[in-house]
Design a protein around this motif. Structure first.
Motif, short mmCIF file in Angstrom:
data_model
loop_
_atom_site.label_atom_id
_atom_site.label_comp_id
_atom_site.label_asym_id
_atom_site.label_seq_id
_atom_site.Cartn_x
_atom_site.Cartn_y
_atom_site.Cartn_z
N GLU A 229 44.89 36.63 23.24
CA GLU A 229 43.08 36.02 22.38
C GLU A 229 43.61 37.62 21.52
N GLY A 230 44.38 38.10 20.97
CA GLY A 230 43.96 39.19 19.66
C GLY A 230 44.91 38.92 18.72
N ILE A 231 45.87 38.05 19.07
CA ILE A 231 47.18 37.84 18.13
C ILE A 231 46.98 36.81 17.44
N PRO A 232 46.98 37.17 16.73
CA PRO A 232 46.85 35.30 15.56
C PRO A 232 48.03 34.08 15.89
N GLY A 233 48.06 33.50 16.42
CA GLY A 233 49.10 32.31 16.46
C GLY A 233 49.30 32.86 17.63
N ALA A 234 49.35 33.39 18.84
CA ALA A 234 50.09 33.89 20.15
C ALA A 234 50.26 32.48 21.23
N VAL A 235 51.05 33.09 21.56
CA VAL A 235 51.67 32.28 22.97
C VAL A 235 50.92 32.49 24.27
N PHE A 236 50.21 32.66 25.01
CA PHE A 236 49.76 32.99 26.34
C PHE A 236 50.50 31.95 27.84
N GLU A 237 51.76 32.77 28.68
CA GLU A 237 51.90 31.55 29.26
C GLU A 237 52.22 32.53 30.63
N VAL A 238 51.25 32.35 32.00
CA VAL A 238 51.52 32.75 33.05
C VAL A 238 53.02 32.26 34.19
N LEU A 239 53.49 33.50 34.89
CA LEU A 239 54.75 32.63 35.29
C LEU A 239 54.49 32.74 37.25
N PRO A 240 54.17 31.22 37.89
CA PRO A 240 53.73 31.60 39.19
C PRO A 240 54.60 32.11 39.59
N GLY A 241 53.95 32.51 41.24
CA GLY A 241 54.22 33.62 42.32
C GLY A 241 55.38 34.83 41.78
N GLU A 242 54.53 35.25 40.24
CA GLU A 242 55.83 36.08 39.79
C GLU A 242 54.76 37.14 39.86
N ALA A 243 55.80 38.70 39.67
CA ALA A 243 54.20 39.96 39.52
C ALA A 243 54.95 40.84 38.36
N HIS A 244 54.66 41.96 38.16
CA HIS A 244 55.27 42.73 37.02
C HIS A 244 56.64 42.55 36.37
N GLN A 245 57.14 41.98 36.83
CA GLN A 245 58.95 42.41 36.63
C GLN A 245 59.95 40.99 36.63
N PRO A 246 59.20 40.52 36.41
CA PRO A 246 60.38 38.79 36.54
C PRO A 246 61.16 38.61 35.62
N PHE A 247 61.68 39.84 34.55
CA PHE A 247 62.95 39.51 33.93
C PHE A 247 63.62 40.45 34.86
N GLN A 248 63.28 40.17 36.01
CA GLN A 248 64.39 40.76 36.84
C GLN A 248 64.32 40.27 37.94
N GLU A 249 63.55 39.65 38.71
CA GLU A 249 63.28 39.06 40.06
C GLU A 249 63.96 37.07 39.57
N VAL A 250 63.14 36.77 38.50
CA VAL A 250 63.96 35.25 37.92
C VAL A 250 64.51 35.74 36.46
N PRO A 251 65.64 36.39 36.55
CA PRO A 251 65.84 36.42 34.84
C PRO A 251 66.58 34.91 34.01
N GLU A 252 67.04 33.83 35.18
CA GLU A 252 67.29 33.16 34.24
C GLU A 252 65.70 32.75 33.73
N VAL A 253 64.96 32.11 34.77
CA VAL A 253 64.10 31.76 33.89
C VAL A 253 63.28 32.78 33.01
N PHE A 254 63.08 33.74 33.29
CA PHE A 254 62.63 34.60 31.89
C PHE A 254 63.47 33.99 30.68
N ASN A 255 64.76 34.57 30.36
CA ASN A 255 65.77 34.13 29.46
C ASN A 255 65.81 32.69 29.11
N THR A 256 65.84 31.80 29.91
CA THR A 256 65.23 30.81 29.03
C THR A 256 64.02 30.24 28.23
N ARG A 257 63.22 31.34 28.50
CA ARG A 257 61.93 31.17 27.38
C ARG A 257 62.50 31.84 26.80
#
Length: 269
Positions: A229-257
């Protein structure tokens, strides 16, 4: 294979993979470049990926004097200059996302876009209490395995604890030839706990994607939403069911996004 690079007088251990548009990855508390292995491996077919050990992590030495997020952001900018990278997509997680914010504020020129994973703009009371606990936990845990088992309770999903992923990560950390010292962990922790960009986020001009894990205990989604909300034009998304490090737990989801986001940025330029 990585190498030590002198970036304006600071020795930084750097890993580089792939060809294509440049991406700079910024790791968080205690993590070496290898924390980004799923991205070093998974994105190198499309991008030239650069990751490095922050001061006091992995093979990069711990300097004298206090650490600070702005100082680590200056390191990142110096590395981009040394590698002659005029502009890069910048992605950071946790403490690395704090560094990314400061990089975009202090050195906006080379920041082509921002991906901020598990982020915040200003620590709240819960975060400050949590980090005070971590500060003495790293000293008083009976051994390094016990310390990691406790620390990772805040970092990974119950799923990762149940399916053996956390056990594997702990084994890998214990086998790593360049473990972080207690002093380095504590000094990085103090630096990240002192992060504050809340009143300056409006000055960030780079396109930004802010991602939060639904189950993140350390940096819950409400804190990421505040950043977006503080960065002009920023996009915010919540990854359901994930915690602090989804780039490790679900790398395919993170990399695709993040790849989709970078392509959107490139198409608009």
């Amino acid at each position: 294979m990585g190498q030590m690079i002198n970036a304006d007088g600071v020795e930084l251990w750097v890993e580089r993979r792939g060809e294509g548009p440049d991406v700079l990855l910024l790791a968080g508390l205690g993590d070496p470049a290898e924390a980004w292995q799923p991205q070093l491996d998974g994105l190198a077919d499309r991008y030239r990926i650069t990751a490095f050990d922050n001061r006091g992590a992995g093979r990069t030495p711990l300097p004298e004097g206090p650490l600070s997020v702005p100082r680590m952001a200056d390191d990142a900018a110096a590395l981009l200059r040394t590698l002659q990278i005029p502009a890069a997509h910048v992605a950071g997680f946790s403490g690395g996302s704090f560094i990314a914010q400061e990089l975009a504020l202090r050195h906006p020129g080379p920041v082509r876009s921002l991906v901020l994973m598990s982020t915040m703009a200003r620590p709240e009371a819960y975060f400050r209490a949590m980090t005070r606990f971590w500060h003495w936990m790293v000293e008083r845990a009976p051994d390094e395995r016990a310390m990691l088992e406790a620390f990772f309770l805040w970092i990974y999903t119950p799923r990762a604890h149940a399916d053996g992923m956390v056990d594997r990560l702990i084994d890998e950390a214990l086998a790593f030839e360049h473990p972080q010292s207690v002093e380095a962990f504590q000094r990085q922790l103090v630096a990240f706990a002192g992060h504050d960009t809340l009143d300056r986020l409006g000055d960030i001009t780079a396109p930004a994607l802010v991602l939060a894990g639904e189950l993140d205990l350390a940096t819950p989604p409400r804190l990421g939403r505040e950043v977006a909300e503080g960065i002009p034009g920023a996009v915010f998304e919540v990854l359901p069911g994930e915690a602090h490090q989804p780039f490790q737990e679900v790398p395919e989801v993170f990399n695709t996004r993040v790849t989709a986001f970078w392509r959107e940025v490139e198409a608009r330029e």
